[in-house]
Design an enzyme around this catalytic site. Structure first.
Site, PDB file in Angstrom:
ATOM      1  N   ARG A 422       0.994  -1.124  -0.108  1.00 30.42           N
ATOM      2  CA  ARG A 422       0.245   0.047   0.140  1.00 30.42           C
ATOM      3  C   ARG A 422       0.926   1.211  -0.006  1.00 30.42           C
ATOM      4  O   ARG A 422       0.734   2.160   0.530  1.00 30.42           O
ATOM      5  CB  ARG A 422      -0.882  -0.181   1.202  1.00 30.42           C
ATOM      6  CG  ARG A 422      -2.212   0.861   0.902  1.00 30.42           C
ATOM      7  CD  ARG A 422      -3.114   0.999   2.284  1.00 30.42           C
ATOM      8  NE  ARG A 422      -4.336   1.480   1.760  1.00 30.42           N
ATOM      9  CZ  ARG A 422      -5.021   2.445   2.658  1.00 30.42           C
ATOM     10  NH1 ARG A 422      -4.850   2.904   3.693  1.00 30.42           N
ATOM     11  NH2 ARG A 422      -6.389   3.010   2.217  1.00 30.42           N
ATOM     12  N   ASP A 457      -4.770   2.659  12.920  1.00 28.93           N
ATOM     13  CA  ASP A 457      -4.905   1.752  11.799  1.00 28.93           C
ATOM     14  C   ASP A 457      -3.274   1.132  11.705  1.00 28.93           C
ATOM     15  O   ASP A 457      -2.484   1.578  12.374  1.00 28.93           O
ATOM     16  CB  ASP A 457      -5.314   2.469  10.453  1.00 28.93           C
ATOM     17  CG  ASP A 457      -5.897   1.617   9.608  1.00 28.93           C
ATOM     18  OD1 ASP A 457      -5.675   0.135   9.606  1.00 28.93           O
ATOM     19  OD2 ASP A 457      -6.771   2.061   8.934  1.00 28.93           O
ATOM     20  N   ASP A 527     -12.584  -4.780   6.593  1.00 28.05           N
ATOM     21  CA  ASP A 527     -13.154  -3.889   5.770  1.00 28.05           C
ATOM     22  C   ASP A 527     -14.139  -4.255   4.760  1.00 28.05           C
ATOM     23  O   ASP A 527     -14.844  -3.468   4.105  1.00 28.05           O
ATOM     24  CB  ASP A 527     -11.995  -3.424   4.663  1.00 28.05           C
ATOM     25  CG  ASP A 527     -10.861  -2.430   5.185  1.00 28.05           C
ATOM     26  OD1 ASP A 527     -11.151  -2.165   6.347  1.00 28.05           O
ATOM     27  OD2 ASP A 527      -9.947  -2.053   4.770  1.00 28.05           O
TER      28      ASP A 527
HETATM   29  C1  GLA Z   1      -7.820   0.808   6.234  1.00 29.38           C
HETATM   30  C2  GLA Z   1      -8.828   0.762   7.116  1.00 29.38           C
HETATM   31  C3  GLA Z   1     -10.171   1.466   6.371  1.00 29.38           C
HETATM   32  C4  GLA Z   1      -9.855   2.609   6.168  1.00 29.38           C
HETATM   33  C5  GLA Z   1      -8.526   2.980   5.414  1.00 29.38           C
HETATM   34  C6  GLA Z   1      -8.087   4.273   5.281  1.00 29.38           C
HETATM   35  O1  GLA Z   1      -7.674   0.054   4.959  1.00 29.38           O
HETATM   36  O2  GLA Z   1      -9.181  -0.632   7.379  1.00 29.38           O
HETATM   37  O3  GLA Z   1     -11.086   1.087   7.342  1.00 29.38           O
HETATM   38  O4  GLA Z   1      -9.752   3.438   7.439  1.00 29.38           O
HETATM   39  O5  GLA Z   1      -7.549   2.135   5.915  1.00 29.38           O
HETATM   40  O6  GLA Z   1      -6.988   4.350   4.541  1.00 29.38           O
END
Ligand code: GLA
Length: 711
Positions: A422, A457, A527
């Site tokens: 990422r 996160d 997610d």
């Molecule tokens: C991750 C989290 C999502 C969101 C994105 C933001 O994927 O799991 O919920 O917060 O990052 O970049």
């Protein structure tokens, strides 16, 4: 503690004291319905009678050693493997004594001490028993006074003997957006290993929790089951060594590349393993686990959680002050209590307008938020909405000022091309300057006036585990020292911000473990918010985690009917991730109705006992109910995944004699009324005859409340 339990502890203590004088025994670790029996043998080693086995007077065999050590006779998978200061690769641990202290009326700490007769090397096996909840936490403390460091090659947190016949294992694998998929298998001769070598966000492909069932495949109401969950957010290993006669369940830090050099007079404390026992199947196991978790496993487990509105699915990275502020009034109108601003609010030289830049530069973006975060929080506050913020403190994009200034702060291997995930790298938390930096980011962000909540996160794992801070001959410390530094940071955060609620997120469920949850209120399970997938995923997480710790948001994933999506999210910690201004009037009314209903029932769903009724893996619908601790109220959820004739669903856990009024909450518009709507039945009748839910078609749902009729 009951007088029986007190007597048993006195017996244990006396036994332990007598053991201290001359190895004898036995040592019994006892909770309400569970016993772990340890017995020093004539050879001084410590043996275990298998869990669930009847007493036997036969001599212990070497493969029954409780915490077996490599190199001096034990030939199966060891719990401990050490290279001593003089290079000797064998260890022998003999029983020297045990102590017991009561930490609370039903909580005891037992320490069983072992020592190597040839070296000043000691291991204390530590057990914290939660008597009434049938929970035992186990860990080891390893200590020595040899002349130089000893190398801990492997050091399991637990090593438990179980019967070999009819023992089943349920474990959980997955990946991003597909977390927590169960596999149930009978253990057979050989080694079954579940592990993670990811170091950071270690649970992405596998959760460090599992279930052992001693009486065949597990079910909700019968049979002896043991849940195991390792409190560790780094690389872990759970191994099940079936030698043909018995199963040894080992769990701990993954020995992979993790040799730990322990200095003289230092103590190495392993991560804690949680064991939860039930002789009555998975349902009771989970209720005990949840009860323990609310008291001891997560933060503020007795405090009702707010309804949250997140902007991530609504805006992604595309927002500014006005756009976010425009979401506040609709949020308030619909009944949300907390607004969470997600990724994209920071970075100036490298604005965070997508995921390729800005991570590490935690200053609010001057164009998007010219007056900073406080002004947004204050706008929310004016509407009586709490305000929360997204953070990913452990990471950096190469396109950032942080990386420009400190390229040596990242975890990477020299002489190798940087491998991004990422577009980002992990900061090396073993380096004190990085610890200070991450703390300042957290401190400054969460210290902004008006911030009441944060989502922490973690969007990548380690693939090139090299530290330019650790010495070249201590690179193997990275895995453990990273997690320890992370926990120190989380602990500091929780202490400094005792009123700030924290969500644990790792691209979804990459950190769903009690090691980190100790500092958090909840975790983001995935997610993937498609409610069809969530029905199943939430079911599987619920074996170990109480619903208040599982965040569920209504989104447009899967394009499912709004009523179905809301009902599914309402069964966990409820939130929404929608642009409310774009909803149809009908969907908006469904959402508002769901929030009102949820506020009415959340004390029951968040603090009550869970009964899983119909398994959505096997049935055309999933069904579960929660019962308040005083059994005066209960809430039933039915999620129809496939079309099927309307059959009654039978709730559990109600008080048989209580008369309950039945009422559907937030019924789907235009749907049929519940046949039992408004009528009164005893708990016995409801549990025997059930309720025919108003849903039968795929993607319909029904939420029913049972309230004790006081008339
Ligand atoms: C991750 C989290 C999502 C969101 C994105 C933001 O994927 O799991 O919920 O917060 O990052 O970049």
């Amino acid at each position: 503690m009951s007088s029986k339990a007190t007597a048993s502890w006195i017996a244990t203590l006396l036994a332990a004291l007598s053991c201290a004088a001359a190895p004898s025994g036995p040592i019994t670790l006892r909770t309400a319905t569970f016993e772990l029996n340890l017995q020093p043998g004539a050879d001084g080693r410590l043996y275990q009678r298998e869990v669930g086995a009847a007493a036997s007077s036969k001599d212990a065999r070497r493969n029954e050693e409780f915490y077996p050590q490599a190199g001096d006779g034990y030939v199966f998978e060891p719990a401990l493997q050490v290279t001593h200061a003089d290079g000797n690769t064998s260890t022998t641990l003999l029983f020297t004594g045990a102590t017991h202290t009561n930490e609370a009326p039903d909580i005891g700490l037992t320490r069983v001490n072992l020592r190597d007769p040839a070296y000043p090397f000691e291991v204390s096996l530590c057990f914290r028993t939660y008597h009434d909840r049938d929970v035992i936490e186990q860990w080891q403390e390893i200590h020595h006074q040899e002349s130089r460091p000893v190398i801990l090659e492997r050091m399991a947190s637990t090593s438990l003997l179980l019967p070999s016949t009819n023992t089943y294992l349920r474990h959980f694998f997955g990946d991003w957006t597909n977390e927590m998929q169960p596999v149930t298998e009978q253990l057979a001769p050989g080694m079954k290993v579940l592990d993670s070598k990811l170091g950071v966000r270690a649970g992405q492909f596998r959760n460090p929790s599992f279930i052992l069932s001693l009486d065949g495949p597990p079910n909700e109401t019968d049979g002896r089951v043991l849940a195991g969950s390792l409190k560790w957010s780094g690389s872990f290993q759970c191994a099940f060594d079936h030698d043909g006669q018995r199963v040894r369940a080992l769990a701990g830090v993954n020995p992979f590349a993790s040799a730990y050099f322990l200095k003289p007079n230092e103590t190495f404390t392993t991560p804690v393993m949680i064991w939860v026992w039930s002789a009555n199947g998975l349902g009771e196991m989970s209720r005990k686990f949840h009860d323990w978790a609310r008291q001891f496993g997560i933060r503020d487990g007795n405090k009702i959680r707010s309804v949250l509105l997140n902007n991530w699915e609504a805006t992604g990275f595309n927002f500014d002050f006005n756009r976010i502020a425009s979401l506040f009034d609709p949020a308030k109108q619909i009944g949300a209590e907390l607004f969470l601003l997600d990724d994209g609010w920071f970075g100036n030289k490298f604005p965070r307008t997508n995921d390729s830049a800005g991570l590490g530069d935690w200053q609010p973006n001057r164009h998007r938020l010219p007056n900073g975060l406080a002004s947004l929080a204050s706008e929310a506050g004016k509407r009586n909405l709490q305000f929360g913020i997204w953070l990913e403190p452990e990471m950096v994009n190469p396109k950032s000022e942080l990386f420009e200034n400190h390229p040596d702060w990242v975890i990477r291997q020299p002489k190798r091309d940087l491998e991004l995930q990422r577009h980002q790298l992990v900061l090396d938390l073993t380096r004190p300057k990085v610890q200070d930096f991450e703390w300042s980011v957290i401190h400054d962000t969460l210290g902004t006036p008006g911030i009441a909540y944060a989502k922490w996160d973690c969007n990548r794992y380690l693939t090139q585990p090299g530290s330019s801070w650790l010495p070249s001959n201590r690179q193997s410390h990275l895995w453990i020292d990273y997690v320890r530094a992370l926990y120190a940071l989380m602990d500091k955060t929780a202490r400094a911000f005792p009123h700030t609620e924290l969500m644990l997120c790792s691209s979804g469920g990459g950190r769903a473990d009690y090691g980190a949850l100790k500092y958090f209120h909840e975790f983001w399970p995935s997610d993937n918010t498609d409610p069809v997938r969530r029905v199943i995923m939430q079911w599987d997480y619920s074996y170990f985690f109480p619903s208040m710790a599982i965040a569920g948001h209504v989104t447009h994933w899967g394009n499912r009917p709004m009523h179905f999506a809301c009902s599914v999210a309402m069964s966990v910690r409820f939130g929404m991730d929608l642009d409310l201004t774009k909803l149809s009037a009908e969907d908006k009314a469904i959402c508002a109705g769901a929030i009102t209903a949820y506020k009415h029932i959340r004390d029951v769903t968040q603090l009550g006992d869970l009964y899983r009724l119909e398994d959505p893996h096997l049935e055309p619908r999933g069904a579960l109910n929660f019962v308040a601790r005083d059994r005066a109220r209960a809430v039933l959820f039915v999620f129809q995944l496939k079309d099927a004739p309307a059959q009654p669903v039978l709730p559990r856990g109600l008080d048989p004699a209580t008369r309950y009024i039945v009422r559907e909450l937030n019924p789907a518009p235009g749907g049929p009324a519940l046949p039992q709507e408004g009528k009164t039945f005893t708990g016995t009748e409801l549990m025997r005859d059930g309720v025919v839910p108003s849903c039968a078609g795929a993607l319909e749902a029904c939420v029913v409340e049972f309230t004790a009729n006081s008339n």
